[in-house]
Design an enzyme around this catalytic site. Structure first.
Site, short mmCIF file in Angstrom:
data_model
loop_
_atom_site.label_atom_id
_atom_site.label_comp_id
_atom_site.label_asym_id
_atom_site.label_seq_id
_atom_site.Cartn_x
_atom_site.Cartn_y
_atom_site.Cartn_z
N GLU A 270 19.67 3.87 -28.33
CA GLU A 270 20.05 4.46 -29.61
C GLU A 270 19.11 3.94 -30.68
O GLU A 270 18.84 2.74 -30.74
CB GLU A 270 21.48 4.05 -30.03
N TYR B 289 19.20 -0.51 -34.91
CA TYR B 289 19.14 0.19 -36.19
C TYR B 289 18.39 -0.60 -37.24
O TYR B 289 18.78 -0.63 -38.40
CB TYR B 289 20.56 0.56 -36.63
N ASP C 147 32.86 4.68 -33.29
CA ASP C 147 32.35 5.56 -34.33
C ASP C 147 32.38 7.04 -33.92
O ASP C 147 31.36 7.71 -33.95
CB ASP C 147 30.91 5.11 -34.67
N GLU D 89 27.92 -1.15 -25.98
CA GLU D 89 28.03 -2.23 -26.96
C GLU D 89 29.24 -3.14 -26.75
O GLU D 89 29.99 -3.41 -27.70
CB GLU D 89 28.00 -1.66 -28.38
C1 GCB Z 1 26.08 2.51 -32.44
C2 GCB Z 1 27.14 3.12 -31.60
C3 GCB Z 1 27.39 4.58 -31.92
C4 GCB Z 1 27.37 4.80 -33.42
C5 GCB Z 1 26.00 4.38 -33.95
C6 GCB Z 1 25.89 4.55 -35.47
O1 GCB Z 1 25.51 1.52 -32.12
O2 GCB Z 1 26.89 2.98 -30.22
O3 GCB Z 1 28.61 4.97 -31.37
O4 GCB Z 1 27.67 6.10 -33.79
O5 GCB Z 1 25.76 3.05 -33.63
O6 GCB Z 1 25.43 5.58 -35.93
O7 GCB Z 1 26.27 3.62 -36.17
#
Ligand code: GCB
Length: 596
Positions: free
Chosen positions: A506, A470, A164, A405
């Site tokens: 994250e 997330y 990403d 990841e």
């Molecule tokens: C993740 C990734 C990161 C992405 C992020 C996202 O888990 O490690 O590279 O940018 O999520 O915002 O989806």
């Protein structure tokens, strides 16, 4: 020889450097005809390009271009360098590069975001101009790292990177010529330690000269400690004790100068001086310990990303970003998702900031086509070696992150479709990378960052459990309360199972700067702030959480994709041009107790 990148080129009375940054000639080669047509003898019909720079940002017809290009520049090499070995060092050619000097091929290197060097002594024309031509190519492919063009991969985007962030290409960092003596220091590794109040430094010196003599001098804090050494088989280990040592710490990031001299005072063959700190990093079942004291890592994941610059290095940006991270009260960042320009680590050493150093291993999976997997593994092996060689003496780096990841299978959440034996095989492949890191560096923690729905048994390999989560964004979107409950239960479970400290490396939410709502709603600044707050509250309620890194420090460019409005990931607490969103102000209040 990979060891040629171990010591950053410096200027002193035995060594020289010439920075080739500037505006170079540049030409696209979409059919890869250049070599056949002898473009390495000089480009015709070229345009101009800045080096360092990402080509995707500099030309309006090249944003998504991922094939071959040619770069050319010329330079005099001072004849005072005669008799020494002359090297070219490319600090980042994304992804593969081939170099010609004065029309002759000197070498080929694959892999991004780490330097490589070739001895070009026999190719130099003294007292006339030397033509330097570099062919670069950035094809996205499942057998490269990071991976691209993965069929059925997690990212349906254009260009088809399997990660990403935008696949910026070209000579993103500086290109240097440098000279070193024939009998020279090849590598210096400083291994710090502490016994009571006695600082320890084991200094491993490697030389080209198999049986040289020399000395090490440690300077700083009114200390001037000298120790002679004798090289045997190209190597010497000097153990130094520093009484009443001044430790490197966040509020006193003290750096000693380590000077290695080869030869004797009447005949100095080579010398190299570096600055490093004495500090220890360890871990118990709940916390990371810096110098024996628990430390909470607060900060961000980041990118090397800026308008016009793309992924190219800029010292102004390096300084500005650290300044803004300090402004919000952070003390740590992870070099997501590749090793950064070296200046970042020197600055963090100096300013007292912690770094988790990550390899370019993103978008990795450990099953599927065997030949592709072998190539990725070979790339990872090189990356680990190059990264540790380049970065090992930075006190700011407290932990290595082997991969971001990584997964058993390319399709997120589909691991159930693979057989048990395949899963076990994937684990064994991944374990090899950990073994390599631990063999190369015994002074730092080692981890990787786990993805949602990824294998959890892999955490057995790590010192700290690092997860990206997330909940409240991709899962249970719009429901922060539910997201916070889920992360809370999940980390309890992980800690219970592994009895290791946990870090959420994250978490975050996209926020379109200037977009507001009275009740937090996805994509508004309020929602981003509330989600970050909820996660930090969960972390505060558990004594085994040792760090929280918000995703992301700033908005950044990605490939085009339905979930990336405008071509950006908007999870930055700063905008791409470094203006604070509400969340940045909130973090500043929370992390600095700054209440005005
Ligand atoms: C993740 C990734 C990161 C992405 C992020 C996202 O888990 O490690 O590279 O940018 O999520 O915002 O989806």
């Amino acid at each position: 020889d990979p060891k040629d990148i171990a010591l950053r080129p410096i200027q002193n009375s035995q060594r020289n450097i010439l920075d080739l940054s500037g505006v170079w000639k540049f030409k696209k080669d979409s059919t890869n005809i250049g070599e056949q047509e002898y473009w390495f003898k000089g480009l015709t019909d070229y345009r101009s390009i800045a080096v360092p720079g990402s080509w995707n940002e500099q030309f309006s017809d090249m944003r998504d271009y991922m094939d071959w290009v040619w770069y050319e520049t010329e330079t005099y090499v001072p004849s005072s360098w005669k008799g020494q070995h002359i090297f070219i060092r490319v600090n980042d050619a994304t992804y593969a590069a081939k170099i010609w000097i004065n029309g002759k091929p000197v070498g080929y290197h694959e892999g991004c975001h780490l330097p490589f060097a070739f001895d070009i002594s026999s190719f130099i024309n003294w007292d006339e101009s030397n033509r330097i031509v570099i062919q670069v190519e950035n094809q996205l492919s499942p057998d490269r790292v990071p991976t691209g063009n993965v069929s059925g991969g997690s990212f349906e985007s254009f260009p088809k990177a399997n990660y990403d962030f935008f696949p910026y290409a070209g000579l993103n960092r500086s290109v240097l010529l440098y000279s070193v003596p024939t009998d020279r220091i090849k590598d210096i590794t400083v291994i710090p330690g502490l016994e009571e109040k006695m600082g320890l430094m084991d200094i491993v010196v490697e030389t080209t000269d198999k049986a040289a003599k020399g000395k090490v001098i440690i300077l700083g804090d009114d200390k001037n400690i000298e120790a002679p050494f004798k090289v045997k088989n190209g190597k010497a280990v000097v153990s130094i004790k520093i009484p009443n040592v001044r430790m490197w710490d966040l509020n006193d990031p003290f750096l000693y100068s380590v000077k290695v001299i080869l030869g004797d005072d009447r005949d100095i063959k080579d010398q190299y001086e570096l600055k490093t700190g004495v500090r220890t990093v360890s871990v118990d079942d709940k916390q990371i310990l810096l110098n024996g004291k628990p430390i909470f890592l607060k900060g961000f994941g980041k990118h090397e990303d800026f308008p016009v610059l793309g992924r190219s290095s800029s010292n102004s940006l390096v300084v500005k970003d650290l300044e803004l991270m300090k402004w919000v009260g952070a003390n740590c960042y992870r070099t997501t998702h590749y090793p950064y320009d070296e200046e970042n680590y020197y600055l963090a050493d100096q300013e007292g900031f912690l770094i988790i150093g990550e390899t370019p291993g993103v978008g990795l999976y450990f099953t599927g086509d065997k030949e592709q997997l072998d190539k990725r593994q070979a790339a990872m092996k090189r990356y680990i070696e190059e990264m540790i060689l380049r970065d090992k003496n930075h006190p700011s780096i407290v932990m290595w992150c082997v991969a971001n990841e990584p997964n058993e299978i390319a399709q997120l959440g589909q691991a159930t479709i693979i057989a048990k034996e395949e899963k076990e095989q994937a684990y064994l492949e991944f374990e090899k990378l950990f073994t390599q890191v631990r063999e190369m560096d015994k002074t730092r923690l080692v981890s990787y960052v786990g993805v949602m729905m990824g294998p959890t048994n892999w955490f057995a390999l790590t010192d700290v459990i690092c997860i990206n989560r997330y909940w409240g964004w991709y899962s249970t979107p719009g429901n922060i309360e539910q997201g916070a409950k889920t992360i809370s239960l999940e980390i309890d479970r992980l800690h219970r199972k592994f009895n290791k400290p946990v870090m959420v490396t994250e978490f975050g939410a996209d926020a379109y700067a200037g977009f507001h709502s009275d009740q937090p709603e996805m994509f508004t600044e309020e929602y981003q702030k509330e989600l970050i707050k909820a996660y930090l509250d969960v972390a505060d309620s558990k004594d085994f959480v040792t760090g929280m890194l918000v995703w992301n420090f700033a908005d950044f460019k990605t490939s085009q994709n339905l979930i990336r409005f405008g071509g950006y990931n908007l999870k930055g607490v700063f905008t791409r041009d470094r203006r604070p969103k509400m969340a940045a102000h909130y973090l500043r209040e929370r992390w600095t107790e700054h209440k005005d």
